[in-house]
Design a protein around this motif. Structure first.
Motif, PDB file in Angstrom:
ATOM      1  N   ILE A 335      59.490  71.951 -61.559  1.00  0.00           N
ATOM      2  CA  ILE A 335      59.960  72.133 -60.193  1.00  0.00           C
ATOM      3  C   ILE A 335      58.765  72.473 -59.307  1.00  0.00           C
ATOM      4  O   ILE A 335      57.908  73.273 -59.684  1.00  0.00           O
ATOM      5  CB  ILE A 335      61.020  73.243 -60.082  1.00  0.00           C
ATOM      6  N   ILE A 337      57.493  73.580 -55.224  1.00  0.00           N
ATOM      7  CA  ILE A 337      57.832  73.996 -53.868  1.00  0.00           C
ATOM      8  C   ILE A 337      56.578  73.815 -53.035  1.00  0.00           C
ATOM      9  O   ILE A 337      55.515  74.359 -53.354  1.00  0.00           O
ATOM     10  CB  ILE A 337      58.373  75.437 -53.794  1.00  0.00           C
ATOM     11  N   CYS A 349      61.552  67.926 -59.769  1.00  0.00           N
ATOM     12  CA  CYS A 349      62.445  68.474 -58.755  1.00  0.00           C
ATOM     13  C   CYS A 349      61.553  69.068 -57.668  1.00  0.00           C
ATOM     14  O   CYS A 349      60.885  70.078 -57.897  1.00  0.00           O
ATOM     15  CB  CYS A 349      63.353  69.546 -59.353  1.00  0.00           C
ATOM     16  N   GLN A 350      61.515  68.434 -56.505  1.00  0.00           N
ATOM     17  CA  GLN A 350      60.576  68.828 -55.456  1.00  0.00           C
ATOM     18  C   GLN A 350      61.321  69.484 -54.301  1.00  0.00           C
ATOM     19  O   GLN A 350      62.273  68.922 -53.764  1.00  0.00           O
ATOM     20  CB  GLN A 350      59.785  67.607 -54.977  1.00  0.00           C
ATOM     21  N   MET A 351      60.858  70.655 -53.910  1.00  0.00           N
ATOM     22  CA  MET A 351      61.519  71.473 -52.900  1.00  0.00           C
ATOM     23  C   MET A 351      60.602  71.630 -51.692  1.00  0.00           C
ATOM     24  O   MET A 351      59.414  71.890 -51.823  1.00  0.00           O
ATOM     25  CB  MET A 351      61.853  72.851 -53.493  1.00  0.00           C
ATOM     26  N   GLN A 352      61.174  71.461 -50.503  1.00  0.00           N
ATOM     27  CA  GLN A 352      60.406  71.520 -49.258  1.00  0.00           C
ATOM     28  C   GLN A 352      60.565  72.894 -48.607  1.00  0.00           C
ATOM     29  O   GLN A 352      61.691  73.376 -48.438  1.00  0.00           O
ATOM     30  CB  GLN A 352      60.911  70.443 -48.300  1.00  0.00           C
ATOM     31  N   GLY A 364      61.901  80.448 -51.899  1.00  0.00           N
ATOM     32  CA  GLY A 364      62.129  79.281 -52.735  1.00  0.00           C
ATOM     33  C   GLY A 364      61.751  79.531 -54.171  1.00  0.00           C
ATOM     34  O   GLY A 364      62.461  79.127 -55.105  1.00  0.00           O
ATOM     35  N   ILE A 368      63.819  79.176 -57.668  1.00  0.00           N
ATOM     36  CA  ILE A 368      63.349  78.250 -58.696  1.00  0.00           C
ATOM     37  C   ILE A 368      63.351  78.908 -60.071  1.00  0.00           C
ATOM     38  O   ILE A 368      63.714  78.284 -61.077  1.00  0.00           O
ATOM     39  CB  ILE A 368      61.936  77.738 -58.341  1.00  0.00           C
TER      40      ILE A 368
END
Length: 532
Positions: A335, A337, A349-352, A364, A368
């Protein structure tokens, strides 16, 4: 200045053979309009760029080459019929009592143009080939010089939309994108000045101007780019951010767009995220065999923190994604961020980050950790809260990858301590720090000489003497002795002395080895490490 003298049928046959080599389906005996349409189709489909097409015309007709960067805008032609020139794809660049020199975009109306020049001005004609967008830009500059009304009120959004949709503006903006990609640029900077608009590209870390166009075109250029990025074209007082994908021939380009208000209008910066041009491979970053072996060993540790440090633009994100690519075997939950997410990657899994709704790095990252990840990539550790959560994740069985803005590897330790992280937590969680810079590589074609013996500029590197970049590195492996030194709050100089004694190669030493190997120059090394 004398008239071009040609056997036009022979020149047309040479041209047909050259174009048939690029496109086997090129018409065997095309009419003027069929040939012109076939040529434009090759540009639109990506078989040729506008510049390559102009070069083929020049070769077939044995003309002088136009150096766009050295070209000086001519004085306005007396009583110039610019509507006629624009309609016929030509523009006078110089003249005397006997001959008029024209820039032309294709050879298909040359004989008729020569006849018109003789009849209208009682003169001979010479010509040189240029790209359509270059000729349109020169024409706009000349007309701008003659224009009496310097500015218009352009507050009406409908006017801006209409201007942004004009064919010549669409071609100009596409030409900016195309030239940036051809140069291998990472960013495009569009900046209005007092009289002109400067378009610069960052190539291998250095800004170079590629276009200078009349200020009167800026509202249309800005509106075109804002429409592409889904921004508000009527808003120029506030910063805006957007992102878009565009198709250039056969290539898809991902762009991040940023605008800010400045005294002369708006500064527009586009970050080019060409997924096809980037290879996330640790083996091609420029590490020595020793550095690469040590780094690969560190990233196989299943838990702990590994940091990549350096200033903005030093390639930290590329290195982190190369690590992720090495570790992404479909058996691990990974993951990220980031702020922003630059490279959309399958299997992650990419989080902005979105601070407007409370999604900060710290918030974030806290979420995660509850997602049962094996590997976590944190775009940047900026504050104590993020650092504490990252370290706790590392100490509870996760591999955490992140970046810091420090000048050298040892500086990462002192930066974390300055944030307020406890010494024993830093010494327990931190396993390695990779400090890096990017240096330009000597051009393989001209070997840094930038011109050939005849004075022609090297086309591979556009006369800069450099082509492409590679990294120089400093890898700090946190040993037991270093952990003890961190726990007793040893100074940066003492930590560095221990690391060097244990075999750490400094940035300067790694850079000097690349200078000696002929990869880069001493001047380039000094430029990239000036702050050390």
């Amino acid at each position: 200045m004398s008239e071009n003298v040609f056997d036009f049928p022979a020149a047309r046959e040479r041209l047909r053979k050259l174009l048939s080599h690029k496109n086997p389906d090129y018409p065997a005996n095309p009419s003027r309009e069929e040939a012109r349409a076939a040529d434009r189709d090759m540009v639109q489909t990506g078989l040729l760029t506008e510049a390559q097409l102009a070069e083929i015309y020049t070769e077939a007709y044995n003309c002088e080459v136009v150096d766009e960067e050295e070209f000086k805008i001519p004085e306005p032609f007396p009583d110039a019929p610019y509507d006629f020139f624009n309609a016929n794809g030509c523009l006078p660049e110089e003249w005397d009592d006997e001959t008029i020199g024209f820039l032309v975009i294709d050879p298909y109306d040359l004989e008729q143009l020569m006849f018109m020049v003789r009849r209208t001005w009682n003169a001979q004609m010479r010509f040189r080939f240029v790209r359509r967008t270059f000729l349109e830009r020169m024409s706009s500059k000349l007309q701008s010089i003659e224009a009496e009304n310097d500015a218009l009120e352009l507050e009406d959004e409908n006017i801006l939309r209409s201007m942004a949709g004009e064919a010549k503006i669409v071609r100009l903006v596409n030409d900016i994108f195309t030239r940036a990609v051809e140069l291998g640029a990472s960013d495009i900077h569009i900046e209005p000045g007092e009289d002109n608009v400067s378009v610069r590209c960052r190539v291998d870390g250095v800004l170079t101007e590629i276009i200078n166009t009349p200020l009167s075109q800026f509202p249309a250029i800005a509106s075109r780019i804002k429409l592409l990025g889904g921004l508000n074209i009527a808003e120029s007082r506030l910063p805006q951010d957007g992102r878009t994908n565009i198709q250039l021939g056969r290539q898809e380009l991902d762009m991040r767009i940023s605008t800010i208000p400045i005294l002369t209008g708006e500064s527009i910066v586009l970050r080019l995220l060409n997924q096809e041009a980037i290879s996330f491979d640790l083996g091609i970053l420029g590490m020595s065999e020793t550095h690469l072996a040590q780094f690969k060993k560190i990233i196989q540790i299943p838990h702990g923190i590994i940091l990549v440090v350096g200033p903005t633009g030093s390639g930290k994100t590329t290195t982190l994604y190369s690590v992720i690519n090495q570790l992404n075997d479909n058996k691990k939950k990974i993951i990220t961020i980031e702020d922003p997410v630059e490279y959309k990657t399958a299997g992650l899994c990419q989080m902005q980050v979105n601070s407007k709704i409370g999604v900060t790095f710290a918030a974030g990252l806290r979420s995660i950790v509850r997602q049962d990840p094996d590997i976590i990539l944190v775009g940047e550790i900026r504050d104590r809260e993020t650092a504490d959560i990252a370290i706790n994740a590392a100490l509870t069985g996760h591999l955490v990858l992140s970046t810091l803005h420090t000048n050298d590897a040892v500086g990462a330790v002192t930066r974390l301590l300055d944030m307020g992280v406890e010494n024993f937590l830093v010494s327990s969680a931190l396993f390695g720090v990779l400090s890096q810079r990017l240096v330009r590589k000597i051009c393989p074609d001209c070997h840094g000489k930038t011109t050939d013996g005849g004075g022609n500029k090297c086309r591979k590197c556009n006369g800069s003497g450099y082509k492409g970049r590679c990294g120089i590195f400093e890898l700090l492996t946190v040993s037991d002795q270093l952990r003890s030194a961190i726990n007793r709050s040893a100074s940066s100089s003492e930590l560095e002395a221990i690391a060097v004694k244990e075999g750490m190669v400094t940035l300067q030493e790694d850079g000097l080895s690349k200078v000696k190997a002929g990869v880069t120059t001493a001047e380039e090394l000094n430029r990239s490490t000036a702050e050390l």
